[in-house]
Design a protein around this motif. Structure first.
Motif, PDB file in Angstrom:
ATOM      1  N   UNK A  95       0.826  -1.206   0.000  1.00 26.50           N
ATOM      2  CA  UNK A  95       0.000   0.000   0.000  1.00 26.50           C
ATOM      3  C   UNK A  95       0.862   1.258   0.000  1.00 26.50           C
ATOM      4  N   UNK A  96       2.091   1.136   0.460  1.00 29.92           N
ATOM      5  CA  UNK A  96       3.034   2.261   0.461  1.00 29.92           C
ATOM      6  C   UNK A  96       3.856   2.262  -0.824  1.00 29.92           C
ATOM      7  N   UNK A  97       4.268   1.098  -1.250  1.00 26.11           N
ATOM      8  CA  UNK A  97       5.170   0.965  -2.402  1.00 26.11           C
ATOM      9  C   UNK A  97       4.505   1.340  -3.723  1.00 26.11           C
ATOM     10  N   UNK A  98       3.280   0.868  -3.939  1.00 21.46           N
ATOM     11  CA  UNK A  98       2.583   1.074  -5.211  1.00 21.46           C
ATOM     12  C   UNK A  98       1.323   1.878  -4.932  1.00 21.46           C
ATOM     13  N   UNK A  99       1.324   3.123  -5.392  1.00 18.24           N
ATOM     14  CA  UNK A  99       0.176   4.016  -5.150  1.00 18.24           C
ATOM     15  C   UNK A  99      -0.181   4.729  -6.430  1.00 18.24           C
ATOM     16  N   UNK A 100      -1.435   4.872  -6.794  1.00 14.86           N
ATOM     17  CA  UNK A 100      -2.600   4.196  -6.231  1.00 14.86           C
ATOM     18  C   UNK A 100      -2.683   2.786  -6.755  1.00 14.86           C
ATOM     19  N   UNK A 101      -3.581   2.012  -6.211  1.00 15.19           N
ATOM     20  CA  UNK A 101      -3.719   0.624  -6.647  1.00 15.19           C
ATOM     21  C   UNK A 101      -5.136   0.130  -6.433  1.00 15.19           C
ATOM     22  N   UNK A 102      -5.455  -0.912  -7.146  1.00 16.91           N
ATOM     23  CA  UNK A 102      -6.689  -1.655  -6.910  1.00 16.91           C
ATOM     24  C   UNK A 102      -6.254  -2.993  -6.324  1.00 16.91           C
ATOM     25  N   UNK A 103      -6.741  -3.304  -5.161  1.00 18.74           N
ATOM     26  CA  UNK A 103      -6.338  -4.513  -4.460  1.00 18.74           C
ATOM     27  C   UNK A 103      -7.260  -5.659  -4.832  1.00 18.74           C
ATOM     28  N   UNK A 104      -6.665  -6.828  -5.036  1.00 19.91           N
ATOM     29  CA  UNK A 104      -7.423  -8.054  -5.257  1.00 19.91           C
ATOM     30  C   UNK A 104      -7.409  -8.804  -3.930  1.00 19.91           C
ATOM     31  N   UNK A 105      -8.610  -9.173  -3.452  1.00 25.69           N
ATOM     32  CA  UNK A 105      -8.690  -9.833  -2.152  1.00 25.69           C
ATOM     33  C   UNK A 105      -9.835 -10.826  -2.102  1.00 25.69           C
ATOM     34  N   UNK A 106      -9.841 -11.603  -1.023  1.00 22.19           N
ATOM     35  CA  UNK A 106     -10.942 -12.543  -0.800  1.00 22.19           C
ATOM     36  C   UNK A 106     -12.169 -11.754  -0.367  1.00 22.19           C
ATOM     37  N   UNK A 107     -13.294 -12.064  -0.945  1.00 22.90           N
ATOM     38  CA  UNK A 107     -14.549 -11.368  -0.653  1.00 22.90           C
ATOM     39  C   UNK A 107     -14.893 -11.422   0.841  1.00 22.90           C
ATOM     40  N   UNK A 108     -14.489 -12.493   1.510  1.00 22.73           N
ATOM     41  CA  UNK A 108     -14.780 -12.678   2.935  1.00 22.73           C
ATOM     42  C   UNK A 108     -14.165 -11.577   3.797  1.00 22.73           C
ATOM     43  N   UNK A 109     -13.058 -10.988   3.352  1.00 25.69           N
ATOM     44  CA  UNK A 109     -12.399  -9.936   4.138  1.00 25.69           C
ATOM     45  C   UNK A 109     -13.284  -8.709   4.314  1.00 25.69           C
ATOM     46  N   UNK A 110     -14.193  -8.488   3.388  1.00 22.23           N
ATOM     47  CA  UNK A 110     -15.064  -7.326   3.456  1.00 22.23           C
ATOM     48  C   UNK A 110     -16.113  -7.439   4.558  1.00 22.23           C
ATOM     49  N   UNK A 111     -16.240  -8.617   5.151  1.00 24.66           N
ATOM     50  CA  UNK A 111     -17.215  -8.838   6.224  1.00 24.66           C
ATOM     51  C   UNK A 111     -16.636  -8.577   7.610  1.00 24.66           C
ATOM     52  N   UNK A 112     -15.331  -8.338   7.714  1.00 24.27           N
ATOM     53  CA  UNK A 112     -14.702  -8.082   9.012  1.00 24.27           C
ATOM     54  C   UNK A 112     -15.151  -6.713   9.506  1.00 24.27           C
ATOM     55  N   UNK A 113     -15.696  -6.656  10.729  1.00 22.86           N
ATOM     56  CA  UNK A 113     -16.154  -5.354  11.250  1.00 22.86           C
ATOM     57  C   UNK A 113     -15.048  -4.292  11.233  1.00 22.86           C
ATOM     58  N   UNK A 114     -15.404  -3.089  10.931  1.00 25.46           N
ATOM     59  CA  UNK A 114     -14.540  -1.906  10.842  1.00 25.46           C
ATOM     60  C   UNK A 114     -13.540  -2.039   9.697  1.00 25.46           C
ATOM     61  N   UNK A 115     -12.595  -2.956   9.815  1.00 26.38           N
ATOM     62  CA  UNK A 115     -11.551  -3.110   8.805  1.00 26.38           C
ATOM     63  C   UNK A 115     -12.155  -3.421   7.439  1.00 26.38           C
ATOM     64  N   UNK A 116     -12.985  -4.445   7.380  1.00 26.41           N
ATOM     65  CA  UNK A 116     -13.593  -4.856   6.112  1.00 26.41           C
ATOM     66  C   UNK A 116     -14.539  -3.819   5.553  1.00 26.41           C
ATOM     67  N   UNK A 117     -15.263  -3.161   6.436  1.00 30.16           N
ATOM     68  CA  UNK A 117     -16.190  -2.117   5.994  1.00 30.16           C
ATOM     69  C   UNK A 117     -15.428  -0.962   5.355  1.00 30.16           C
ATOM     70  N   UNK A 118     -14.328  -0.541   6.001  1.00 28.42           N
ATOM     71  CA  UNK A 118     -13.515   0.541   5.446  1.00 28.42           C
ATOM     72  C   UNK A 118     -12.842   0.078   4.155  1.00 28.42           C
ATOM     73  N   UNK A 119     -12.346  -1.142   4.141  1.00 25.33           N
ATOM     74  CA  UNK A 119     -11.703  -1.692   2.951  1.00 25.33           C
ATOM     75  C   UNK A 119     -12.663  -1.707   1.770  1.00 25.33           C
ATOM     76  N   UNK A 120     -13.911  -1.992   2.017  1.00 25.04           N
ATOM     77  CA  UNK A 120     -14.923  -2.016   0.957  1.00 25.04           C
ATOM     78  C   UNK A 120     -15.095  -0.661   0.287  1.00 25.04           C
TER      79      UNK A 120
END
Length: 153
Positions: A95-120
């Motif tokens: 996130x520091x090295x390559x800016x800006x970027x589109x991150x590829x992630x597991x959909x399940x991560x978006x369900x984590x309270x606070x972190x996942x919500x902000x990530x979404x």
């Protein structure tokens, strides 16, 4: 690999004692302010926490990094950066090295309270890992949609 000592565990505990509270407070702040910001400003705000994480890791645990070959990354246009995903560290550092970027992630991560919500709110390319055959199609379709609207050079 060297055996972990009590000092290693103490340093790791100190790191996480700062990591979790700061993450919760920062994510809450991002959830409040993020929807009011345009995408680029939101991206900068949300990923600024990674500078804290890397600095805090250096301070608490003595982790240092030296990047070689950064000059070979293109200055303009889209490209793909892939990590071997050995740990959480490269997720933070990218996130520091390559800016800006589109991150590829597991959909399940978006369900984590606070972190996942902000990530979404960063509109990542979220792949449904239960549909492995369609993952590449999801990646290509979401990636093609995200680049022109968010990351013009």
């Amino acid at each position: 690999m060297p055996k972990a000592t009590p000092l290693h565990y103490l340093r790791a505990a100190l790191y996480y004692a700062g990591f979790y509270p700061v993450t919760i407070v920062y994510a809450a702040l991002c959830l409040l302010i993020g929807p009011l910001l345009p995408f680029r400003a939101r991206f900068k705000l949300f990923t600024a926490i990674n500078y804290f994480y890397i600095g805090w890791l250096r301070l608490c645990c003595g982790v240092r990094v030296q990047v070689r070959g950064r000059e070979h990354l293109p200055e303009n246009g889209a490209y793909v950066v892939v990590s071997n995903h050995q740990s959480e560290w490269e997720t933070l550092f990218f996130q520091i090295l390559v800016r800006p970027q589109a991150v590829v992630l597991k959909k399940e991560l978006l369900k984590i309270p606070f972190f996942g919500w902000a990530l979404g709110m960063l509109k990542p390319i979220a792949l449904d890992r239960s549909q492995r055959r369609g993952a590449l199609k999801q990646l290509l379709a979401q990636g093609a949609r995200s680049w022109p609207t968010r990351f013009r050079c």
